[in-house]
Design a protein around this motif. Structure first.
Motif, PDB file in Angstrom:
ATOM      1  N   SER A 113       8.537 -44.449  74.685  1.00  0.00           N
ATOM      2  CA  SER A 113       7.590 -44.295  75.975  1.00  0.00           C
ATOM      3  C   SER A 113       6.017 -44.856  75.516  1.00  0.00           C
ATOM      4  CB  SER A 113       7.943 -44.031  76.821  1.00  0.00           C
ATOM      5  OG  SER A 113       9.161 -43.385  77.689  1.00  0.00           O
ATOM      6  N   LEU A 123       5.982 -48.810  79.878  1.00  0.00           N
ATOM      7  CA  LEU A 123       6.988 -49.053  78.848  1.00  0.00           C
ATOM      8  C   LEU A 123       8.368 -48.151  78.975  1.00  0.00           C
ATOM      9  CD1 LEU A 123       6.783 -51.879  75.880  1.00  0.00           C
ATOM     10  CD2 LEU A 123       8.449 -49.511  75.199  1.00  0.00           C
ATOM     11  N   HIS A 124       9.235 -48.484  78.723  1.00  0.00           N
ATOM     12  CA  HIS A 124      10.166 -48.054  78.019  1.00  0.00           C
ATOM     13  C   HIS A 124      10.898 -48.188  77.351  1.00  0.00           C
ATOM     14  CE1 HIS A 124      12.824 -44.025  77.926  1.00  0.00           C
ATOM     15  NE2 HIS A 124      14.240 -44.707  78.054  1.00  0.00           N
ATOM     16  N   ARG A 125      12.396 -47.603  76.200  1.00  0.00           N
ATOM     17  CA  ARG A 125      12.741 -48.385  75.616  1.00  0.00           C
ATOM     18  C   ARG A 125      13.570 -47.223  74.553  1.00  0.00           C
ATOM     19  NH1 ARG A 125      12.834 -48.838  70.430  1.00  0.00           N
ATOM     20  NH2 ARG A 125      13.762 -51.379  70.488  1.00  0.00           N
ATOM     21  N   ARG A 126      14.594 -47.570  74.410  1.00  0.00           N
ATOM     22  CA  ARG A 126      15.388 -47.372  72.873  1.00  0.00           C
ATOM     23  C   ARG A 126      16.260 -47.681  71.813  1.00  0.00           C
ATOM     24  NH1 ARG A 126      19.750 -45.338  77.972  1.00  0.00           N
ATOM     25  NH2 ARG A 126      18.640 -43.404  79.512  1.00  0.00           N
ATOM     26  N   SER A 141      21.187 -49.311  72.513  1.00  0.00           N
ATOM     27  CA  SER A 141      20.927 -50.191  73.427  1.00  0.00           C
ATOM     28  C   SER A 141      21.144 -50.646  73.424  1.00  0.00           C
ATOM     29  CB  SER A 141      19.718 -49.753  73.563  1.00  0.00           C
ATOM     30  OG  SER A 141      19.203 -50.171  72.500  1.00  0.00           O
ATOM     31  N   SER A 144      18.250 -55.562  76.262  1.00  0.00           N
ATOM     32  CA  SER A 144      16.324 -55.697  77.157  1.00  0.00           C
ATOM     33  C   SER A 144      15.552 -54.939  76.513  1.00  0.00           C
ATOM     34  CB  SER A 144      17.888 -55.003  78.257  1.00  0.00           C
ATOM     35  OG  SER A 144      18.094 -54.211  78.335  1.00  0.00           O
ATOM     36  N   HIS A 145      15.937 -54.095  75.549  1.00  0.00           N
ATOM     37  CA  HIS A 145      15.195 -52.714  74.715  1.00  0.00           C
ATOM     38  C   HIS A 145      13.871 -53.420  73.785  1.00  0.00           C
ATOM     39  CE1 HIS A 145      16.885 -49.010  77.382  1.00  0.00           C
ATOM     40  NE2 HIS A 145      17.446 -49.539  77.036  1.00  0.00           N
ATOM     41  N   LYS A 147      10.998 -55.674  73.925  1.00  0.00           N
ATOM     42  CA  LYS A 147      10.355 -55.502  75.020  1.00  0.00           C
ATOM     43  C   LYS A 147       9.095 -55.762  75.097  1.00  0.00           C
ATOM     44  CE  LYS A 147      11.581 -51.538  78.104  1.00  0.00           C
ATOM     45  NZ  LYS A 147      11.808 -51.372  79.547  1.00  0.00           N
ATOM     46  N   HIS A 306      18.263 -60.403  76.399  1.00  0.00           N
ATOM     47  CA  HIS A 306      17.165 -59.515  77.118  1.00  0.00           C
ATOM     48  C   HIS A 306      18.102 -59.098  78.227  1.00  0.00           C
ATOM     49  CE1 HIS A 306      15.649 -62.707  80.178  1.00  0.00           C
ATOM     50  NE2 HIS A 306      15.375 -63.398  79.420  1.00  0.00           N
TER      51      HIS A 306
END
Length: 334
Positions: A113, A123-126, A141, A144-145, A147, A306
């Motif tokens: 994050s 921003l939050h991603r895995r 994930s 979409s992650h 980004k 995405h």
């Protein structure tokens, strides 16, 4: 957007398998970075509650005692641990890039994050695919992650560890005109002298390549191993031989691939500090922009899906992480 500013890459050891204590250490490091006038501080992969070294040190049966502890000290996006870090970011007016094990009910994810200086999550991603034995503990994930988002420091993105070895994933990031990239890494004291691919030299080479290919600044944060890690994760001489204290390798790279931060001793905790000047991005991209004027879409193109992928679809769309609004910290403390 600020065009010149200072960044800090953390090189430190977490308090292994202890989210409360590691959050306290995180806030202290945020304070130190702010005192040194950094506009952003970046933490390593799964800084909270520490990289799961036990996955690499023995049989599945030997991992079982650690798994419940790791789940218990993994954090949620709406819990007290991340809230405390968001409040520290706001209190010190600094952006924070945090790597952590995210608990979403029964599944863990290797999450990152990026928190803005107002405490909001930009921003939050895995991690798309956990690496090798990591897949026994963490979920995957989707596209979409991958980004890149706009923030007060420019266009910022993040990847974890060996995602920097995935050419197509990197290209999807480059194509979003990333300016500041967070590279989260564990410590490089695992299998030292046994598996070169897990060492600092090889993995900093791909991190440096990311800066050069993407024409962006890269803030690479790594964990550190001490005898405390050996004490926590090993029981036998065979296991102890696989963990070497040290392994810190934090640094900051410029868009021409140069190292901008002063070197840190691999056994020492500290902050790798560097000055960022976005004018250098223009110079680097003028020479080679792999997703722009230097691309050859007539010969090769990337198909990047995405769209979020969910196991269960509902009329209101896929589940999105919920980050609650911060309360007024000063009012609550009074």
């Amino acid at each position: 957007m600020s065009r010149t500013y200072r960044v800090a890459a953390v090189q430190a050891e977490p308090v292994w398998l202890d989210a409360d204590a590691t959050v306290h250490k995180t806030v202290t490091l945020i304070e130190q970075a702010a005192a040194q006038e950094a506009s952003l501080i970046a933490f390593p992969e799964t800084w909270l509650p520490g990289y799961p070294l036990f996955l690499w040190l023995g049989s599945v049966a030997g991992q079982i005692p650690f798994i419940a502890r790791y789940h218990a000290d993994s954090i949620t996006v709406d819990g007290v641990h991340l809230t405390a870090i968001r409040e520290a970011a706001r209190r010190h007016r600094i952006s924070v890039a945090l790597g952590y094990s995210e608990k979403d009910h029964g599944t863990l994810y290797m999450a990152q994050s990026v928190i803005g200086p107002d405490g909001n999550v930009l921003l939050h991603r895995r991690k798309l695919k956990p690496t090798h034995v990591e897949r026994t503990l963490f979920g995957e994930s989707d596209g979409s992650h991958l980004k890149v988002v706009d923030g007060p420091l420019g266009r910022i993105g993040a990847l974890n560890c060996w995602e920097h070895l995935q050419p197509l994933s990197k290209y999807a990031m480059y194509a979003q005109h990333e300016e500041l990239h967070i590279a989260g890494w564990p410590a490089f004291g695992l299998y030292k002298g046994v598996a070169h691919a897990l060492g600092g030299e090889a993995n900093m080479a791909v991190t440096r390549t990311y800066a050069l290919e993407g024409g962006c600044f890269v803030v690479a944060a790594t964990q550190l191993l001490t005898e405390k890690a050996v004490e926590v994760f090993t029981d036998t001489e065979e296991q102890r031989a696989l963990l070497t204290p040290g392994g810190g390798c934090s640094r900051v790279y410029g868009p021409d691939g140069s190292v901008l931060s002063a070197p840190l001793d691999e056994h020492s905790e500290g902050l790798a500090l560097a000055e960022i000047d976005h004018a250098l991005i223009d110079l680097a991209k003028n020479a080679a922009d792999p997703a722009g004027h230097y691309a050859r879409p007539d010969a090769t193109r990337l198909l990047w899906d995405h769209r979020p992928r969910a196991a269960v679809l509902t009329p209101d769309g896929p589940h999105e992480p919920f980050f609650p609004d911060l309360e007024d910290t000063e009012a609550r403390e009074e």
